[in-house]
Design an enzyme around this catalytic site. Structure first.
Site, PDB file in Angstrom:
ATOM      1  N   CYS A   2       0.813  -1.216   0.000  1.00 16.82           N
ATOM      2  CA  CYS A   2       0.000   0.000   0.000  1.00 16.82           C
ATOM      3  C   CYS A   2       0.851   1.272   0.000  1.00 16.82           C
ATOM      4  O   CYS A   2       1.966   1.288   0.495  1.00 16.82           O
ATOM      5  CB  CYS A   2      -0.872   0.034   1.246  1.00 16.82           C
ATOM      6  SG  CYS A   2      -1.771  -1.479   1.529  1.00 16.82           S
ATOM      7  N   ARG A  27       5.296   0.312  -5.722  1.00 15.94           N
ATOM      8  CA  ARG A  27       5.200  -0.468  -4.497  1.00 15.94           C
ATOM      9  C   ARG A  27       4.296  -1.692  -4.671  1.00 15.94           C
ATOM     10  O   ARG A  27       4.350  -2.613  -3.854  1.00 15.94           O
ATOM     11  CB  ARG A  27       4.638   0.408  -3.366  1.00 15.94           C
ATOM     12  CG  ARG A  27       5.541   1.574  -3.023  1.00 15.94           C
ATOM     13  CD  ARG A  27       4.838   2.563  -2.125  1.00 15.94           C
ATOM     14  NE  ARG A  27       4.524   2.032  -0.828  1.00 15.94           N
ATOM     15  CZ  ARG A  27       5.349   2.014   0.210  1.00 15.94           C
ATOM     16  NH1 ARG A  27       6.543   2.531   0.099  1.00 15.94           N
ATOM     17  NH2 ARG A  27       4.978   1.516   1.356  1.00 15.94           N
ATOM     18  N   TRP A  74      -2.703  -2.856  -1.511  1.00 21.10           N
ATOM     19  CA  TRP A  74      -2.220  -4.175  -1.884  1.00 21.10           C
ATOM     20  C   TRP A  74      -2.852  -5.136  -0.895  1.00 21.10           C
ATOM     21  O   TRP A  74      -2.553  -5.114   0.298  1.00 21.10           O
ATOM     22  CB  TRP A  74      -0.693  -4.203  -1.789  1.00 21.10           C
ATOM     23  CG  TRP A  74      -0.086  -5.490  -2.229  1.00 21.10           C
ATOM     24  CD1 TRP A  74       0.164  -5.889  -3.509  1.00 21.10           C
ATOM     25  CD2 TRP A  74       0.359  -6.552  -1.391  1.00 21.10           C
ATOM     26  NE1 TRP A  74       0.720  -7.125  -3.517  1.00 21.10           N
ATOM     27  CE2 TRP A  74       0.860  -7.560  -2.243  1.00 21.10           C
ATOM     28  CE3 TRP A  74       0.378  -6.749  -0.017  1.00 21.10           C
ATOM     29  CZ2 TRP A  74       1.369  -8.751  -1.751  1.00 21.10           C
ATOM     30  CZ3 TRP A  74       0.889  -7.947   0.464  1.00 21.10           C
ATOM     31  CH2 TRP A  74       1.378  -8.934  -0.395  1.00 21.10           C
ATOM     32  N   ASN A  98      -1.621   1.696   5.715  1.00 20.59           N
ATOM     33  CA  ASN A  98      -0.620   0.810   5.122  1.00 20.59           C
ATOM     34  C   ASN A  98      -0.101  -0.063   6.264  1.00 20.59           C
ATOM     35  O   ASN A  98       0.276   0.467   7.304  1.00 20.59           O
ATOM     36  CB  ASN A  98       0.491   1.690   4.523  1.00 20.59           C
ATOM     37  CG  ASN A  98       1.711   0.898   4.087  1.00 20.59           C
ATOM     38  OD1 ASN A  98       1.674  -0.320   4.000  1.00 20.59           O
ATOM     39  ND2 ASN A  98       2.792   1.606   3.810  1.00 20.59           N
ATOM     40  N   GLY A  99      -0.084  -1.381   6.080  1.00 18.14           N
ATOM     41  CA  GLY A  99       0.425  -2.254   7.138  1.00 18.14           C
ATOM     42  C   GLY A  99      -0.577  -3.346   7.462  1.00 18.14           C
ATOM     43  O   GLY A  99      -1.531  -3.580   6.711  1.00 18.14           O
ATOM     44  N   GLU A 482      25.568 -18.980  -8.255  1.00 15.18           N
ATOM     45  CA  GLU A 482      25.254 -17.590  -8.595  1.00 15.18           C
ATOM     46  C   GLU A 482      26.549 -16.789  -8.798  1.00 15.18           C
ATOM     47  O   GLU A 482      26.634 -15.962  -9.717  1.00 15.18           O
ATOM     48  CB  GLU A 482      24.370 -16.983  -7.488  1.00 15.18           C
ATOM     49  CG  GLU A 482      24.038 -15.518  -7.633  1.00 15.18           C
ATOM     50  CD  GLU A 482      23.302 -15.147  -8.912  1.00 15.18           C
ATOM     51  OE1 GLU A 482      22.876 -16.038  -9.669  1.00 15.18           O
ATOM     52  OE2 GLU A 482      23.190 -13.937  -9.181  1.00 15.18           O
ATOM     53  N   LYS A 486      27.524 -14.844 -12.249  1.00 18.29           N
ATOM     54  CA  LYS A 486      27.858 -13.409 -12.289  1.00 18.29           C
ATOM     55  C   LYS A 486      29.190 -13.205 -12.999  1.00 18.29           C
ATOM     56  O   LYS A 486      29.333 -12.332 -13.837  1.00 18.29           O
ATOM     57  CB  LYS A 486      27.954 -12.808 -10.876  1.00 18.29           C
ATOM     58  CG  LYS A 486      26.662 -12.596 -10.122  1.00 18.29           C
ATOM     59  CD  LYS A 486      25.822 -11.462 -10.628  1.00 18.29           C
ATOM     60  CE  LYS A 486      24.833 -11.967 -11.626  1.00 18.29           C
ATOM     61  NZ  LYS A 486      23.514 -12.338 -11.165  1.00 18.29           N
ATOM     62  N   GLU A 489      28.954 -13.951 -16.834  1.00 19.49           N
ATOM     63  CA  GLU A 489      28.143 -13.083 -17.696  1.00 19.49           C
ATOM     64  C   GLU A 489      28.729 -11.686 -17.866  1.00 19.49           C
ATOM     65  O   GLU A 489      28.546 -11.078 -18.905  1.00 19.49           O
ATOM     66  CB  GLU A 489      26.675 -13.030 -17.256  1.00 19.49           C
ATOM     67  CG  GLU A 489      26.397 -12.303 -15.986  1.00 19.49           C
ATOM     68  CD  GLU A 489      24.927 -12.340 -15.601  1.00 19.49           C
ATOM     69  OE1 GLU A 489      24.065 -12.215 -16.475  1.00 19.49           O
ATOM     70  OE2 GLU A 489      24.651 -12.492 -14.394  1.00 19.49           O
ATOM     71  N   HIS A 505      34.977 -36.285  -7.799  1.00 15.94           N
ATOM     72  CA  HIS A 505      34.279 -37.144  -8.769  1.00 15.94           C
ATOM     73  C   HIS A 505      34.497 -36.633 -10.194  1.00 15.94           C
ATOM     74  O   HIS A 505      33.765 -36.987 -11.112  1.00 15.94           O
ATOM     75  CB  HIS A 505      32.791 -37.208  -8.435  1.00 15.94           C
ATOM     76  CG  HIS A 505      32.542 -37.807  -7.091  1.00 15.94           C
ATOM     77  ND1 HIS A 505      32.689 -39.151  -6.840  1.00 15.94           N
ATOM     78  CD2 HIS A 505      32.209 -37.251  -5.900  1.00 15.94           C
ATOM     79  CE1 HIS A 505      32.439 -39.398  -5.569  1.00 15.94           C
ATOM     80  NE2 HIS A 505      32.152 -38.246  -4.969  1.00 15.94           N
ATOM     81  N   LYS A 604      18.014  -7.761 -20.597  1.00 12.57           N
ATOM     82  CA  LYS A 604      17.524  -7.693 -19.219  1.00 12.57           C
ATOM     83  C   LYS A 604      16.277  -8.542 -19.029  1.00 12.57           C
ATOM     84  O   LYS A 604      16.127  -9.249 -18.059  1.00 12.57           O
ATOM     85  CB  LYS A 604      17.255  -6.224 -18.844  1.00 12.57           C
ATOM     86  CG  LYS A 604      16.818  -6.037 -17.406  1.00 12.57           C
ATOM     87  CD  LYS A 604      17.954  -6.367 -16.446  1.00 12.57           C
ATOM     88  CE  LYS A 604      17.523  -6.417 -14.995  1.00 12.57           C
ATOM     89  NZ  LYS A 604      18.469  -7.167 -14.165  1.00 12.57           N
TER      90      LYS A 604
HETATM   91  C1  F6R Z   1      21.549 -13.091 -14.485  1.00  7.02           C
HETATM   92  C2  F6R Z   1      20.181 -12.727 -14.767  1.00  7.02           C
HETATM   93  C3  F6R Z   1      19.330 -13.717 -15.453  1.00  7.02           C
HETATM   94  C4  F6R Z   1      17.878 -13.630 -14.979  1.00  7.02           C
HETATM   95  C5  F6R Z   1      16.982 -14.546 -15.829  1.00  7.02           C
HETATM   96  C6  F6R Z   1      15.562 -14.560 -15.326  1.00  7.02           C
HETATM   97  O1  F6R Z   1      22.230 -12.071 -13.815  1.00  7.02           O
HETATM   98  O2  F6R Z   1      19.753 -11.632 -14.490  1.00  7.02           O
HETATM   99  O3  F6R Z   1      19.814 -15.012 -15.299  1.00  7.02           O
HETATM  100  O4  F6R Z   1      17.831 -13.983 -13.639  1.00  7.02           O
HETATM  101  O5  F6R Z   1      16.989 -14.112 -17.154  1.00  7.02           O
HETATM  102  O6  F6R Z   1      15.031 -13.285 -15.357  1.00  7.02           O
HETATM  103  P1  F6R Z   1      13.779 -12.901 -14.461  1.00  7.02           P
HETATM  104  O7  F6R Z   1      14.220 -12.957 -13.047  1.00  7.02           O
HETATM  105  O8  F6R Z   1      13.398 -11.501 -14.895  1.00  7.02           O
HETATM  106  O9  F6R Z   1      12.720 -13.901 -14.766  1.00  7.02           O
END
Ligand code: F6R
Length: 609
Positions: A2, A27, A74, A98-99, A482, A486, A489, A505, A604
């Site tokens: 909210c 939000r 929300w 809100n809350g 992860e 990172k 990529e 293994h 993205k």
């Molecule tokens: C890596 C990265 C991607 C996303 C993936 C899923 O840094 O950002 O691996 O995590 O493309 O994207 P979402 O989370 O938007 O479904």
């Protein structure tokens, strides 16, 4: 979640209220409403859906006024509907909130016995009736609001107005955010500064337990017991455009450093809560989750890694069986559906094609108990699931996901605790310890960020390498995954993650002095096993970079570099341990001169299969 905007000024404040609500849309919300005092008396407009629907009602009715309160809701108690949308009214006064009010049921029973009639399913309506009731005895509006909130348990920010006092708005907060905006022509309040930048940069942030009376030409703040307090006026430095880089060189760097704020925004609802409420996941959560038999998590990339961490939590803490699937695999696999499964989809964007298709696939097989953990409230994913938790990371621009990941983890931990509680596996003592640990999390992450200078030094060692191995065990194995994702990529260094126990293994064959090995090594029950795995690496000449924590006794030695995170953080340590890995990738990429925010070949939001 909210959002609130309130105003009392020498002008028509309706456009300010609507613009404020639009600024708070990020939000997350499912309905909107406002109340005004004007020549009609108390006028209320409410709409399910977007702020645009409310704006259309304003245009149609020509609603205007000098005093008003507005709200995006929300849903937590009661489904999204016009009757549940705020403001709620009682005896000529209107309230937005809100809350979550934890003792709303007891208050509702008492107020009903006193003859108050309820027209919604919300916890908020209790506040409206309570203030109306207190007014009968105290006679003063401000005093009645304070007497009422003294009876509330839970988290709230509220704004209240009263038909017979047209130039007065009362606000209060405990747990949920609220600030005042001051101008020469009137005074305002809102859930965050972005909603008020349209009229002022002069802000006063209220503390928990503060109440304020806003008049056109003045305001005063007191504690709940009426003691007057002064709060400093500040000049907001917030950019009207929150996606500006500011002091940072790249969005990825900015987003890594925004994690403490992103986490405290995401965890806002538990700020002052004494208990963990299923309503955190949506109005129907308790019913939907009650007899869930197992969890199926579906996601891609970094979001998938968040799911892998959560599996350890869900099974160990909530005692519920959990599987985690890459969305692009699940959608084409002949799996065995179980309608009593909770399908949890995780996505930063909420538009990832494979995750959406996997959700459709699960629903087509009769699995209708669905939850989205997502950073974009208006996204397709959120619209298509029964329950949702909106992470409040704010816009993430860098292609490499960072703050979205840690806020997803926070959301998944809350889900774990909600399920543990519903399944009778959370004692009151444990619950209170968990709430304390979650509240401290933003500070703990901020302390980890202070390690940047040492990590920057380490980055120089990696820049010329072609490969790297990441190792972890238990819930830190997905953190190693992860870290490897990172690094590859954004620096284009080939990196692989292994569960450390798997080393001998096969992957041990790769280890020589050219292969840096990064270990995620908090002091948990697997630390001794991990130490043995690291000896195996060292014995083959591999250079070790170990992210330990305050409790682990790992020592630096020849070929073994150790960095101690400032705190040991138990079950939540995964959230801390990913942060140095993000920083390491960022600094390695800087040294290598890659396009950090837009790595080659990547997008993205992956909206195609
Ligand atoms: C890596 C990265 C991607 C996303 C993936 C899923 O840094 O950002 O691996 O995590 O493309 O994207 P979402 O989370 O938007 O479904």
């Amino acid at each position: 979640m909210c959002g609130i905007v309130a105003a009392v000024a020498d002008r028509n404040i309706v456009p300010v209220l609507l613009e404020g609500l639009r600024k708070l849309e990020y939000r997350g919300y499912d309905s909107a409403g406002l109340a005004l005092i004007n020549e009609l008396g108390l006028q209320r407009l409410r709409a399910v859906g977007r702020v645009a629907e409310l704006t259309a009602q304003v245009d149609e009715t020509g609603a205007a006024g000098n005093t008003g309160i507005a709200h995006t809701r929300w849903a937590t108690h009661g489904v999204p509907s016009e009757r549940n949308a705020h403001p709620h009214i009682s005896d000529g006064l209107a309230v937005v909130h809100n809350g979550i009010i934890e003792n709303h049921e007891a208050l509702r029973t008492r107020l009903k016995a006193d003859g108050y009639e309820f027209t919604s399913d919300t916890d908020t309506e209790v506040i409206a009736h309570l203030i109306a009731h207190e007014l009968k005895t105290t006679g003063d509006f401000f005093t009645a609001v304070r007497a009422s909130i003294a009876q509330l348990q839970g988290a709230y920010a509220i704004a209240v107005l009263r038909e017979v006092e047209p130039d007065r708005v009362i606000v209060a907060r405990e747990g949920s955010p609220l600030l005042l905006g001051l101008t020469d022509e009137g005074n305002y309040a809102a859930s965050d500064a972005s909603a008020l930048l349209q009229v002022t940069r002069r802000m006063v942030y209220l503390d928990n337990g503060d109440c304020a009376e806003l008049l056109r030409g003045s305001y005063r703040i007191t504690r709940v017991d009426g003691t007057p307090v002064e709060r400093a006026e500040t000049e907001s430095q917030l950019s009207a455009d929150s996606v500006e880089l500011g002091q940072y060189r790249h969005y990825m760097q900015k987003e890594i450093f925004e994690q403490p704020v992103a986490l405290s925004n995401t965890l806002e609802l538990i700020g002052a809560a004494r208990s963990i409420q299923p309503g955190l996941l949506g109005a129907d959560a308790e019913v939907t989750l009650k007899d869930v038999r197992q969890i199926l998590i579906i996601a891609c990339g970094t979001s998938y890694h968040a799911g892998l961490v959560a599996r350890y939590w869900l099974e160990a803490i909530a005692g519920i069986s959990c599987s985690v699937e890459v969305a692009s695999e699940y959608r084409y696999r002949d799996s065995v559906p179980d309608p009593q499964t909770l399908v949890v989809t995780i996505s930063q964007s909420g538009e990832t094609a494979d995750t959406l298709a996997a959700l459709h696939h699960a629903k087509a097989q009769g699995m209708m108990r669905t939850l989205a953990i997502c950073n974009v409230p208006e996204s397709s994913l959120v619209r298509e699931t029964a329950l949702r938790f909106i992470t409040r990371a704010g816009p993430e621009i860098g292609v490499a996901s960072t703050k979205a990941f840690t806020t997803q983890l926070a959301a998944l931990y809350l889900l774990t605790l909600v399920l543990a509680k519903l399944r009778g596996r959370l004692t009151a003592e444990h619950e209170s310890a968990e709430l304390t640990a979650l509240r401290h999390l933003p500070v703990a992450v901020a302390k980890v960020l202070e390690l940047e200078p040492q990590i920057k030094e380490w980055a120089g060692h990696f820049a010329m390498k072609q490969h790297a191995l990441f190792l972890g065990r238990g819930r830190h194995y997905p953190i190693a995954m992860e870290g490897a994702l990172k690094l590859k990529e954004i620096s284009y260094i080939h990196a692989e993650a292994y569960a450390a126990g798997e080393l001998k293994h096969g992957p041990l064959a790769l280890v020589d002095k050219e292969m840096p090995v990064i270990a995620v090594a908090p002091n948990d029950t697997l630390i001794e096993k991990l130490k043995s795995n690291l000896q195996e690496v060292r014995a083959r000449g591999g250079e070790l970079y170990v992210f330990a924590d305050a409790d682990s006794e790992m020592q630096e030695s020849d070929g073994v570099h150790v960095l101690h995170l400032p705190e040991h953080y138990g079950a939540l340590s995964a959230l801390l341990h990913v942060v140095p890995l993000q920083l390491l990738s960022y600094h390695v990429a800087l040294v290598r001169g890659t396009d950090v925010d837009k790595p080659r070949n990547l997008a993205k939001s992956v909206t195609v299969e």
